[in-house]
Motif scaffolding. Structure first.
Motif, PDB file in Angstrom:
ATOM      1  N   GLN A 173     -12.146   6.217  -2.751  1.00  0.00           N
ATOM      2  CA  GLN A 173     -10.724   5.901  -2.620  1.00  0.00           C
ATOM      3  C   GLN A 173     -10.494   4.511  -3.195  1.00  0.00           C
ATOM      4  OE1 GLN A 173      -8.364   7.939  -1.339  1.00  0.00           O
ATOM      5  NE2 GLN A 173      -9.932   9.548  -1.058  1.00  0.00           N
ATOM      6  N   ILE A 174      -9.690   4.445  -4.235  1.00  0.00           N
ATOM      7  CA  ILE A 174      -9.415   3.134  -4.861  1.00  0.00           C
ATOM      8  C   ILE A 174      -7.945   2.784  -4.617  1.00  0.00           C
ATOM      9  CG2 ILE A 174      -9.364   1.932  -7.085  1.00  0.00           C
ATOM     10  CD1 ILE A 174     -11.563   3.923  -7.962  1.00  0.00           C
ATOM     11  N   ASN A 175      -7.674   1.584  -4.061  1.00  0.00           N
ATOM     12  CA  ASN A 175      -6.295   1.121  -3.794  1.00  0.00           C
ATOM     13  C   ASN A 175      -5.576   0.797  -5.094  1.00  0.00           C
ATOM     14  OD1 ASN A 175      -6.697   1.299  -1.025  1.00  0.00           O
ATOM     15  ND2 ASN A 175      -7.595  -0.763  -0.961  1.00  0.00           N
ATOM     16  N   GLU A 176      -4.224   0.814  -5.013  1.00  0.00           N
ATOM     17  CA  GLU A 176      -3.430   0.543  -6.218  1.00  0.00           C
ATOM     18  C   GLU A 176      -3.557  -0.926  -6.602  1.00  0.00           C
ATOM     19  OE1 GLU A 176       1.098   1.300  -7.752  1.00  0.00           O
ATOM     20  OE2 GLU A 176       0.500   1.828  -5.727  1.00  0.00           O
ATOM     21  N   LEU A 177      -3.678  -1.157  -7.832  1.00  0.00           N
ATOM     22  CA  LEU A 177      -3.889  -2.534  -8.311  1.00  0.00           C
ATOM     23  C   LEU A 177      -2.567  -3.295  -8.297  1.00  0.00           C
ATOM     24  CD1 LEU A 177      -6.273  -1.996 -11.353  1.00  0.00           C
ATOM     25  CD2 LEU A 177      -6.767  -3.247  -9.274  1.00  0.00           C
ATOM     26  N   GLN A 178      -2.584  -4.564  -7.852  1.00  0.00           N
ATOM     27  CA  GLN A 178      -1.390  -5.433  -7.880  1.00  0.00           C
ATOM     28  C   GLN A 178      -1.759  -6.707  -8.600  1.00  0.00           C
ATOM     29  OE1 GLN A 178      -0.006  -5.926  -3.841  1.00  0.00           O
ATOM     30  NE2 GLN A 178       1.055  -3.928  -3.888  1.00  0.00           N
TER      31      GLN A 178
END
Lengths: 195, 189
Positions: A173-178
């Motif tokens: 699971q990879i979080n959305e990049l900011q």
């Protein structure tokens, strides 16, 4: 002229005629012509003999080369002793010693055959003869240890290990990049928004 | 080394036989020619027979040492070759001989040399029609170099047989010639 005189004169005439018959002279140089033709014949025979020698030696060399090639390529003629052993058993009275010697002869034949006809490395690989593929092989040391652990460990531990294995196997699971803007760009951004 | 020695010996032997052959040709070519001519009655064929005789000698020159008397040996070879050659040609008939005799009677022969030449030709044809045993002996007896013993050696018969056959052949020839000469005398008379 009486009969005797007549006979004598006839004899004389006949002698003269016979002498004239045999008085043949050859043309001049007969001997030289004969010798020349003999020399020609001699040279012709010598040439023919030389040609025969050359052709004969070439043929002999070809035969020799063929024989050598056959010998080197390993197709030797059958052994005389072997032939005798093959032909005679129906007739011969076999004793135990004979049988033993026959067995040893056969063994020697097989060995000799194997020596002269070694099996190639590719022999037998042509067709898939195995029922299992890949073929079963003995377990490695690590596999043996794992089996011993599984048989000795309690069920809870095995379940935990299985769950851990499953969590490793689940998708990442990879979080959305900011991405935050840079400082200079921040000021320019603010002024444009104020306008 | 042994091969070289053998080869040199062979060459030397061949050289010796070559020399012997040349000597034989020089000594006996004329005899061989006359034997051939006595049979074939033709210079061209006689020379061919002579050449063929010596070619055969060349082919069997290794046997030269075994020949104790070269003269009849050569005559025998030449004789056989010549007889073989004449067998291929047509034989003369008795009727033709009688025609020749009549023709000779009819002519007016004044010169003896011409008569001798005619006689010689006629005699050759008379000999040709003799029985073969007599013909062989009388033919070879025209070769002056051959004695009756040597003729016997050529033909493979004893000397006495040669002499008796020669006598009988001469008798027959004389009878024929007598009839020819009687006709000539009658014509001149």
């Amino acid at each position: 002229m009486n009969a005797m005189d007549k006979d004598r004169s006839l004899d004389a005439v006949l002698d003269r005629a016979l002498a004239a018959c045999g008085d043949a002279e050859p043309r001049v140089g007969l001997e030289n012509r004969i010798l020349a033709s003999l020399r020609d014949e001699d040279h012709r025979v010598a040439r023919a003999r030389r040609r025969f020698l050359v052709v004969g030696s070439a043929a002999a060399a070809a035969v020799l080369a063929t024989t050598l090639w056959i010998v080197v390529s390993g197709t030797s003629p059958p052994n005389r002793r072997t032939t005798a052993a093959r032909v005679s058993p129906a007739v011969a009275v076999t004793t135990p010693q004979d049988r033993k010697s026959e067995r040893s002869i056969r063994t020697n034949q097989i060995r000799r055959h194997e020596r002269s006809h070694p099996k190639s490395s590719t022999e037998g690989d042509g067709l898939p003869k195995l029922r299992e593929f890949p073929s079963p092989r003995p377990l490695s040391g690590q596999e043996k240890l794992l089996l011993a652990y599984i048989s000795a460990a309690p069920d809870s531990e095995i379940k935990a290990a299985a769950a851990e294995q499953a969590s490793h196997a689940s998708d990442l699971q990879i979080n959305e990049l900011q991405i935050a803007p840079l400082a200079g760009d921040q000021n320019a951004y603010e002024t444009s928004t104020n306008k | 080394v042994a091969e070289q020695v053998i080869a040199s010996q062979l060459i030397a032997a061949e050289q010796v036989s070559d020399d012997a052959l040349e000597r034989i040709v020089r000594e006996h070519a004329r005899l061989v020619y006359r034997v051939a001519y006595s049979v074939v009655r033709n210079h061209h064929d006689a020379e061919d027979v002579t050449q063929e005789t010596f070619l055969r000698v060349l082919r069997s020159r290794k046997k030269l040492d075994a020949v104790h008397d070269v003269k009849p040996w050569l005559a025998r070879i030449a004789w056989r070759i010549a007889v073989d050659r004449t067998r291929k040609k047509p034989q003369v008939g008795l009727g033709e001989i009688d025609q020749d005799v009549d023709g000779l009677r009819a002519r007016s022969l004044t010169e003896e040399s011409l008569l001798a030449a005619e006689m010689s030709g006629l005699l050759g044809r008379m000999i040709a029609v003799l029985p073969s045993q007599l013909k062989d002996v009388i033919t070879l007896s025209t070769v002056q170099e051959l004695s009756p013993a040597e003729i016997g050696e050529v033909l493979g018969i004893p000397e006495s047989a040669v002499r008796s056959r020669q006598f009988r052949a001469r008798q027959i020839l004389k009878d024929k010639m007598a009839s020819l000469l009687e006709g000539k005398h009658e014509r001149n008379g």
